[in-house]
Design a protein around this motif. Sequence first.
Motif, PDB file in Angstrom:
ATOM      1  N   ALA A 140       1.005  -2.064   0.033  1.00  0.00           N
ATOM      2  CA  ALA A 140       0.242   0.243  -0.098  1.00  0.00           C
ATOM      3  C   ALA A 140       0.783   1.277   0.091  1.00  0.00           C
ATOM      4  O   ALA A 140       2.155   1.198   0.554  1.00  0.00           O
ATOM      5  CB  ALA A 140      -0.913  -0.225   1.290  1.00  0.00           C
ATOM      6  N   ASN A 141       0.186   2.708  -1.061  1.00  0.00           N
ATOM      7  CA  ASN A 141       1.126   3.493  -0.468  1.00  0.00           C
ATOM      8  C   ASN A 141       0.687   4.448   0.666  1.00  0.00           C
ATOM      9  O   ASN A 141      -0.574   5.804   0.045  1.00  0.00           O
ATOM     10  CB  ASN A 141       1.167   4.090  -2.021  1.00  0.00           C
ATOM     11  N   ILE A 142       1.176   4.714   1.372  1.00  0.00           N
ATOM     12  CA  ILE A 142       0.025   5.376   2.218  1.00  0.00           C
ATOM     13  C   ILE A 142       0.729   5.969   3.285  1.00  0.00           C
ATOM     14  O   ILE A 142       2.640   5.769   3.828  1.00  0.00           O
ATOM     15  CB  ILE A 142      -0.425   4.440   3.802  1.00  0.00           C
ATOM     16  N   LYS A 143       1.239   7.809   3.132  1.00  0.00           N
ATOM     17  CA  LYS A 143       1.770   8.618   3.874  1.00  0.00           C
ATOM     18  C   LYS A 143       1.387   9.123   5.158  1.00  0.00           C
ATOM     19  O   LYS A 143      -0.060   9.092   5.202  1.00  0.00           O
ATOM     20  CB  LYS A 143       2.678   9.661   2.937  1.00  0.00           C
ATOM     21  N   LEU A 144       2.097   9.342   6.402  1.00  0.00           N
ATOM     22  CA  LEU A 144       1.332   9.633   7.710  1.00  0.00           C
ATOM     23  C   LEU A 144       2.396  11.119   8.051  1.00  0.00           C
ATOM     24  O   LEU A 144       3.282  10.905   8.098  1.00  0.00           O
ATOM     25  CB  LEU A 144       1.362   8.906   8.742  1.00  0.00           C
ATOM     26  N   LYS A 145       0.598  11.808   7.831  1.00  0.00           N
ATOM     27  CA  LYS A 145       1.453  13.148   9.001  1.00  0.00           C
ATOM     28  C   LYS A 145       0.756  14.036   9.459  1.00  0.00           C
ATOM     29  O   LYS A 145      -0.226  13.902   9.351  1.00  0.00           O
ATOM     30  CB  LYS A 145       1.719  14.301   7.667  1.00  0.00           C
TER      31      LYS A 145
END
Length: 418
Positions: free
Chosen positions: A343-348
């Motif tokens: 999966a392509n997930i970025k957390l901020k």
Amino acid sequence: MEKIIIEQSKELNGEVVISGSKNSSLPILAATILYSGTYKLSNVPDISDVRTMLKLIESLGGKYSFKNNEVVVDSSEISHYEAPYELVKTMRASVVVWGSLLGRFGKAKISFPGGCAIGDRPVDQHIKGFESIGYSTKISNGYLETKKITSIGGEHFFDLKSVTGCENVILASTLGDKKTILKNCPEEPEVVDLINFLNFCGGKIVKKSDTIEIMPSSSLKAPNKAYKIISDRIEAGTFGVLGCLPGNKIKLKNINSDDLQVPLKIIKKMGTRVDIAKSSITIEGGGEIKPFNIKTESFPGFPTDLQAQFMVAALLANGESKIIEEIFPSRFIHVAELRKLGANIKLKNNTAIVNGVASLNGARMQASDLRASACLILAGIIAKNKSEINRVYHLDRGYEKIDNKLMNLGVKIWREKE
Ligand code: EPZ
């Protein structure tokens, strides 16, 4: 310990009967402690959290029977007012007996509920609410010790909408000495179900948007017929995500579609066909999944308990989705597991940006809490090849017979020893 094995499963088609609500059953079971009597409940989900609550009631001196989703509780011999560490540590929601013990005994001793995988879980709103209506709390040796110090009743404005915080203050004031008015209350259907149950037993509680007025009752008496627990909107939303996937068509039965307005809006935004009736919904995946944005809020906003599950639909969407978690800002423990699938997930901070990918590959994943487990199950269904999910006891806390329900839709799922 068991693990769940899942193989990619497509063209899912069929019906699923949604069980009764976990988060309505727990406070209503706690409410049976409030006044001596025999209480009958129907549509109670047979899940481990319900069985934990029944064991807690038994540890206080109560008796119960539970079969075919019907519970009978006899609370006449309840004499203890302590919720012990051993039970509270296994289920944080045990904290919801606090208000009933206060209402019955004028005192309660609750093991301090710790945090969990979804973040810090303070109880300051419970304590402040109790204070406003005549109780005082001290903390000693890891226990919350609360007792009545003046006549029970008064006004309280919650700093924030805490579901079990509000439920606890309702329970602690139902048999009070004078009127209680609670403001800035959560409006979750489960809070309403608790109010309806208490009124079913003779309570005099009125909810007007986010204000709840409780007129004191001197006693409660359960009618001879059973009170029916509402349907579980979170289980419904969890299966609803499956219906969004291209090629799938799922009919959810025994639900209340009014409780799912916002999740259904998101499901429609994905390009899914949705046919809504009062007690059933049919969801049919379109040719693709369109990206979407979610921000979790108190009811009627998008429920935090569906955030992880809806993220799975974003994994294969045609574009970028944004998911903002406002209720439990660190509720993203499932992201690390989903990345194992590609999966392509970025957390901020409390925001997840998900860019859809063409496909996912099965992997071994680890469940951490109830709703994250459901998310990993959904991910295993859409990922290629085989996935394996450990620590599935989390799942069994809140989803009744989920393996059977999924198998009936065509999912290739089974359990093995870990
Ligand atoms: C209930 O938990 C549900 N559990 C949760 O479902 C649900 O996620 C949550 O409400 C929010 O909807 C049950 O009903 C048994 P809160 P609760 O008090 O009552 C903060 C599931 O998977 N807060 O509404 O414990 C808190 O940190 C579970 O079924 C305080 O700051 O949640 C959070 O940020 C997970 N002080 C927010 O309020 C307090 O005293 C909402 O928490 C209490 C809460």
